[in-house]
Design an enzyme around this catalytic site. Structure first.
Site, PDB file in Angstrom:
ATOM      1  N   ASP A  83       0.819  -1.193   0.194  1.00 55.12           N
ATOM      2  CA  ASP A  83      -0.073   0.090   0.042  1.00 55.12           C
ATOM      3  C   ASP A  83       0.730   1.333  -0.158  1.00 55.12           C
ATOM      4  O   ASP A  83       2.096   1.213   0.066  1.00 55.12           O
ATOM      5  CB  ASP A  83      -0.860   0.159   1.199  1.00 55.12           C
ATOM      6  CG  ASP A  83      -0.180  -0.255   2.456  1.00 55.12           C
ATOM      7  OD1 ASP A  83       0.791   0.469   2.763  1.00 55.12           O
ATOM      8  OD2 ASP A  83      -0.598  -0.876   3.367  1.00 55.12           O
ATOM      9  N   ASP A  85       1.599   4.976   1.762  1.00 50.43           N
ATOM     10  CA  ASP A  85       1.182   6.037   2.670  1.00 50.43           C
ATOM     11  C   ASP A  85       1.587   7.371   2.421  1.00 50.43           C
ATOM     12  O   ASP A  85       2.955   7.448   1.903  1.00 50.43           O
ATOM     13  CB  ASP A  85       1.781   5.598   4.066  1.00 50.43           C
ATOM     14  CG  ASP A  85       1.432   4.206   4.320  1.00 50.43           C
ATOM     15  OD1 ASP A  85       0.360   3.777   4.724  1.00 50.43           O
ATOM     16  OD2 ASP A  85       2.392   3.137   4.466  1.00 50.43           O
ATOM     17  N   ASP A 161       9.548   4.656  12.926  1.00 52.28           N
ATOM     18  CA  ASP A 161      10.164   3.546  13.415  1.00 52.28           C
ATOM     19  C   ASP A 161      11.390   3.066  13.110  1.00 52.28           C
ATOM     20  O   ASP A 161      12.400   3.622  13.745  1.00 52.28           O
ATOM     21  CB  ASP A 161       9.112   2.280  13.594  1.00 52.28           C
ATOM     22  CG  ASP A 161       8.377   1.871  12.264  1.00 52.28           C
ATOM     23  OD1 ASP A 161       8.997   2.699  11.107  1.00 52.28           O
ATOM     24  OD2 ASP A 161       7.662   0.787  12.213  1.00 52.28           O
TER      25      ASP A 161
HETATM   26  P1  ATP Z   1       3.637  -2.203   4.993  1.00 50.39           P
HETATM   27  O1  ATP Z   1       4.405  -2.700   3.826  1.00 50.39           O
HETATM   28  O2  ATP Z   1       3.380  -3.474   5.930  1.00 50.39           O
HETATM   29  O3  ATP Z   1       2.716  -1.218   4.683  1.00 50.39           O
HETATM   30  P2  ATP Z   1       4.867   0.266   6.389  1.00 50.39           P
HETATM   31  O4  ATP Z   1       6.464   0.465   6.606  1.00 50.39           O
HETATM   32  O5  ATP Z   1       4.200   1.024   5.058  1.00 50.39           O
HETATM   33  O6  ATP Z   1       4.765  -1.291   5.776  1.00 50.39           O
HETATM   34  P3  ATP Z   1       2.577   0.848   7.852  1.00 50.39           P
HETATM   35  O7  ATP Z   1       2.259   0.096   8.928  1.00 50.39           O
HETATM   36  O8  ATP Z   1       1.896   0.955   6.520  1.00 50.39           O
HETATM   37  O9  ATP Z   1       4.278   0.141   7.423  1.00 50.39           O
HETATM   38  O10 ATP Z   1       2.808   2.240   8.510  1.00 50.39           O
HETATM   39  C1  ATP Z   1       3.478   3.344   7.436  1.00 50.39           C
HETATM   40  C2  ATP Z   1       4.857   4.003   7.945  1.00 50.39           C
HETATM   41  O11 ATP Z   1       4.285   4.656   9.255  1.00 50.39           O
HETATM   42  C3  ATP Z   1       5.917   3.129   8.466  1.00 50.39           C
HETATM   43  O12 ATP Z   1       6.621   2.708   7.440  1.00 50.39           O
HETATM   44  C4  ATP Z   1       6.561   4.051   9.445  1.00 50.39           C
HETATM   45  O13 ATP Z   1       7.212   4.846   9.197  1.00 50.39           O
HETATM   46  C5  ATP Z   1       5.311   4.624  10.477  1.00 50.39           C
HETATM   47  N1  ATP Z   1       4.760   3.819  11.449  1.00 50.39           N
HETATM   48  C6  ATP Z   1       3.926   2.896  11.382  1.00 50.39           C
HETATM   49  N2  ATP Z   1       3.704   2.561  12.469  1.00 50.39           N
HETATM   50  C7  ATP Z   1       4.553   2.959  13.408  1.00 50.39           C
HETATM   51  C8  ATP Z   1       4.867   2.798  14.967  1.00 50.39           C
HETATM   52  N3  ATP Z   1       4.271   1.953  15.523  1.00 50.39           N
HETATM   53  N4  ATP Z   1       5.738   3.511  15.106  1.00 50.39           N
HETATM   54  C9  ATP Z   1       6.361   4.495  14.531  1.00 50.39           C
HETATM   55  N5  ATP Z   1       6.234   4.588  13.320  1.00 50.39           N
HETATM   56  C10 ATP Z   1       5.275   3.864  12.635  1.00 50.39           C
HETATM   57 MG    MG Z   2       2.117   0.737   4.645  1.00 49.80          MG
END
Ligand code: ATP
Ligand code: MG
Length: 461
Positions: A83, A85, A161
């Site tokens: 996805d 963001d 994170d």
């Molecule tokens: P995925 O491929 O699973 O979507 P993602 O890295 O995009 O991985 P998401 O859960 O969609 O993960 O979150 C988007 C972004 O928001 C992360 O990459 C990170 O930068 C930030 N983020 C999400 N959850 C947290 C958290 N619990 N603490 C700090 N930053 C977070």
């Molecule tokens: Mg994501």
């Protein structure tokens, strides 16, 4: 490369493209490294049209707009993002006004969801340091209960994170902005927590689960200071609301890397905070058998994801909880309970215990229990009641579960084969296989087994 001190520059191949990489590690306070479009491989051609629409509309309305997180990370790795963001300086209410197809979600972390058919684009506002107002709320443990202090990109970065999740793709000039060691860590395939890992885990214990998830998904090494504190802080996962943990469990086990995620969780000692009954069995003398069963089940889940087939949380939880349920059912039976009662009671007890940890919404716990109840019924192959198993709404899932049990050596292969074959028969032959004749069925209806009409098939009947 504004504000970024020299250091040793070298050229690194990243997902088929070369770009310059600096080996010095910028500290908080130093400026970002800005990689122009010509030096990275993040291309709009690989970004979903919906995400681009959101980025452009924000930009055309005078806001900053960046792609961030998994979208940028995965594109740099040459992978397909799950996805996209987006992060912006527009406040959630402003985003809401800009997009008719959006709604605001989350109390803890307020953001906008912009919907395009089935695709949802998540739009967050830069998080800031805060001025002591009550928009950031903490528990005594340091856990952040609410984080709605807004700021700028150079504040937002430190609230993310991992360094590899903190790369920003700027729609204004298509550059990638790196404030930490994100690019370097992508090259080194290293998962590194931004800031002091202990503080960051205390702020949000889910970050420990995210370590396991991303290390499994990306096949990255985990930086030592990122991995080390987990053994001691893992128990904080129990402070996280069960509903949020349920969502995290689904992300861990429906990522296509369920087996590795499971092993990671176990190695980090996190499993016992998510699935205590299962973790206890893994530590007992049947540990190897239980592990083989679960890993075989999860490997099936990974295969289905790879083949783009649907997976249900009911089946996933069935895999993870069956060892505890079947053992409890056996011991209840030994204590004199009837077989179906023992299974129903064990399912209920184990599910209730589990719900205290990770939540398991009824719409999944009910089918899971039905799948468990049907396992016992598969043992009977004769009669109308056995034939009716095939009409049960959970038959398909329960049958798949029977196959898993059979492949794990829990039930005779011959029984599983019989149920496989009977499904291929035309109706008349099927009745024969079940030994059901019209006459006998009629007789049963008139006679009323145990005096009267049977209720519709219920799972634990
Ligand atoms: P995925 O491929 O699973 O979507 P993602 O890295 O995009 O991985 P998401 O859960 O969609 O993960 O979150 C988007 C972004 O928001 C992360 O990459 C990170 O930068 C930030 N983020 C999400 N959850 C947290 C958290 N619990 N603490 C700090 N930053 C977070
Ligand atoms: Mg994501």
């Amino acid at each position: 490369m504004s504000g970024y001190d020299s250091g040793v520059c070298r050229s690194v191949k990243l997902a088929e493209t070369e770009f310059l990489l600096d080996t010095t590690h910028p500290q908080r306070g130093s400026g970002p490294r800005i990689i122009p479009r010509s030096e990275h491989i993040v291309s709009r051609a690989n970004v979903s049209g919906s995400a681009l629409k959101v980025l452009y509309r924000l930009r055309n309305s005078g806001f900053d707009a960046y792609l961030v997180g998994g979208g940028v990370r995965d594109l740099l790795l040459g992978m397909h993002p799950k996805d996209f963001d987006i992060v912006t300086d527009a406040h959630p209410e402003q985003v809401r006004k800009l997009f008719g197809n959006s709604r605001l979600i989350g109390r803890r972390f307020r953001l906008a969801h912009v919907r395009f058919g089935r695709e949802i684009i998540e739009v967050a506002t830069f998080r800031g340091k805060g001025d002591g107002s009550d928009e950031r709320e903490r528990a005594h443990s340091g856990r952040i209960l609410r984080d709605n202090v807004y700021g700028s990109i150079d504040e937002d970065i430190w609230r993310r994170d991992f360094t590899v999740n903190a790369l920003y793709y700027n729609i204004a000039d298509f550059s990638v902005v790196d404030y930490t060691t994100g690019l370097e860590d992508i090259r080194r395939k290293t998962l590194r927590m931004i800031g002091d890992p202990v503080t960051r885990y205390r702020e949000d214990p889910v970050r420990m689960l995210r370590v396991a998830r991303f290390a499994a998904k990306l096949g990255f090494e985990i930086a030592q200071d990122t991995a080390e504190p987990i053994a001691e802080l893992g128990h904080h996962v129990r402070d996280v609301p069960p509903a949020r943990l349920f969502e995290e469990v689904l992300k861990l086990f429906r990522s296509g890397h369920a087996v590795t995620s499971f092993r990671m969780l176990d190695d980090f000692g996190l499993l016992r905070h998510l699935f205590p009954a299962t973790a206890a069995l893994l530590e007992g003398n049947e540990g190897d058998t239980v592990r083989r069963f679960i890993e075989r089940g999860l490997a099936g889940t990974d295969r289905r994801i790879a083949e783009d087939k649907p997976t249900t949380p009911a089946f996933l939880y069935a895999i993870l909880l069956w060892p505890a349920v079947s053992r409890l059912a056996a011991s209840l039976k030994d204590s004199g309970a009837r077989e179906f009662e023992a299974m129903a009671e064990a399912s209920t007890r184990v599910a209730a215990e589990q719900q205290r940890c990770t939540a398991l919404p009824k719409r999944f716990s009910v089918p899971m229990k039905e799948m468990f109840a049907l396992q016992r019924r598969f043992a009977t192959r004769r009669g109308a009641r056995a034939a009716r198993v095939m009409q049960h709404r959970q038959f398909r899932a329960a049958y798949d579960f029977l196959l898993l049990r059979s492949r794990s050596g829990e039930v005779e292969a011959e029984l599983a084969n019989w149920w496989s074959e009977v499904q291929t028969l035309p109706p008349a032959e099927r009745e024969q296989a079940f030994n059901v004749t019209k006459r006998r069925r009629g007789k049963r209806r008139r006679g009323g087994r145990r005096g009267g009409r049977r209720k519709p098939l219920s799972a634990d009947a």
